[in-house]
Design a protein around this motif. Sequence first.
Motif, short mmCIF file in Angstrom:
data_model
loop_
_atom_site.label_atom_id
_atom_site.label_comp_id
_atom_site.label_asym_id
_atom_site.label_seq_id
_atom_site.Cartn_x
_atom_site.Cartn_y
_atom_site.Cartn_z
N CYS A 3 38.91 40.05 36.86
CA CYS A 3 37.64 40.67 36.44
C CYS A 3 37.58 40.82 34.92
O CYS A 3 36.50 40.67 34.32
CB CYS A 3 37.48 42.03 37.09
SG CYS A 3 37.23 41.89 38.86
N HIS A 23 34.52 33.02 40.45
CA HIS A 23 34.73 34.47 40.47
C HIS A 23 33.41 35.20 40.76
O HIS A 23 33.39 36.16 41.52
CB HIS A 23 35.31 34.93 39.13
CG HIS A 23 35.71 36.37 39.14
ND1 HIS A 23 36.93 36.82 39.57
CD2 HIS A 23 35.01 37.49 38.81
CE1 HIS A 23 36.98 38.13 39.51
NE2 HIS A 23 35.82 38.57 39.04
N CYS A 27 33.29 38.01 43.71
CA CYS A 27 33.46 39.42 43.31
C CYS A 27 32.09 40.09 43.18
O CYS A 27 31.30 39.74 42.31
CB CYS A 27 34.24 39.49 42.00
SG CYS A 27 34.39 41.15 41.39
N CYS A 30 31.57 42.19 39.80
CA CYS A 30 31.29 41.34 38.63
C CYS A 30 29.90 40.71 38.72
O CYS A 30 29.24 40.51 37.70
CB CYS A 30 32.35 40.25 38.51
SG CYS A 30 33.88 40.87 37.83
ZN LIG Z 1 35.49 40.57 39.36
#
Ligand SMILES: [Zn+2]
Length: 150
Positions: A3, A23, A27, A30
């Motif tokens: 992150c 990512h 996530c 994020c």
């Molecule tokens: Zn993340």
Amino acid sequence: MNCQDFREKMFLYPEVDEEFFTHLRNCDECRREFEEFLEIEKKLKEKVNEEDEIVREWDRVYIKVLNTLRYEKIKRQVYIFILLLLEVFIFSLVFIIGYRLVRFFIQNPSLFVLTLKSLFQIFSQFNFYLFVILLLVFIYQTTKLHGKYK
Ligand SMILES: [Zn+2]
């Protein structure tokens, strides 16, 4: 990519690699962060556009003011030119008339004395005429005022 890496790379967007999007897909936190970032960026762009608009508007006003000033300047120059022409014209007229009068009296000296006498007569009577005119004006004003308050 963790992150921390993601958040650092976020500021390089859209110049990011495939890892960044991987990512982003995986996530949630994020992704929210990234959406906020995009939102802020959009608002900043809008603000910059607004300021550009203000600058353009100011440019327009400035050009208008400048044109008005130029126009006023030209107008003033034209006025000065016309006044100069008028002055030259009046000066020439006075000169020509003066020259002719002098030439006339040189040819007829006795008329010069006579003219001076007549002028003196007219000037001495001028006071009387002035008095009569003032009296008439005074009578006119008084009758007008009288009629107003009747
Ligand atoms: Zn993340």
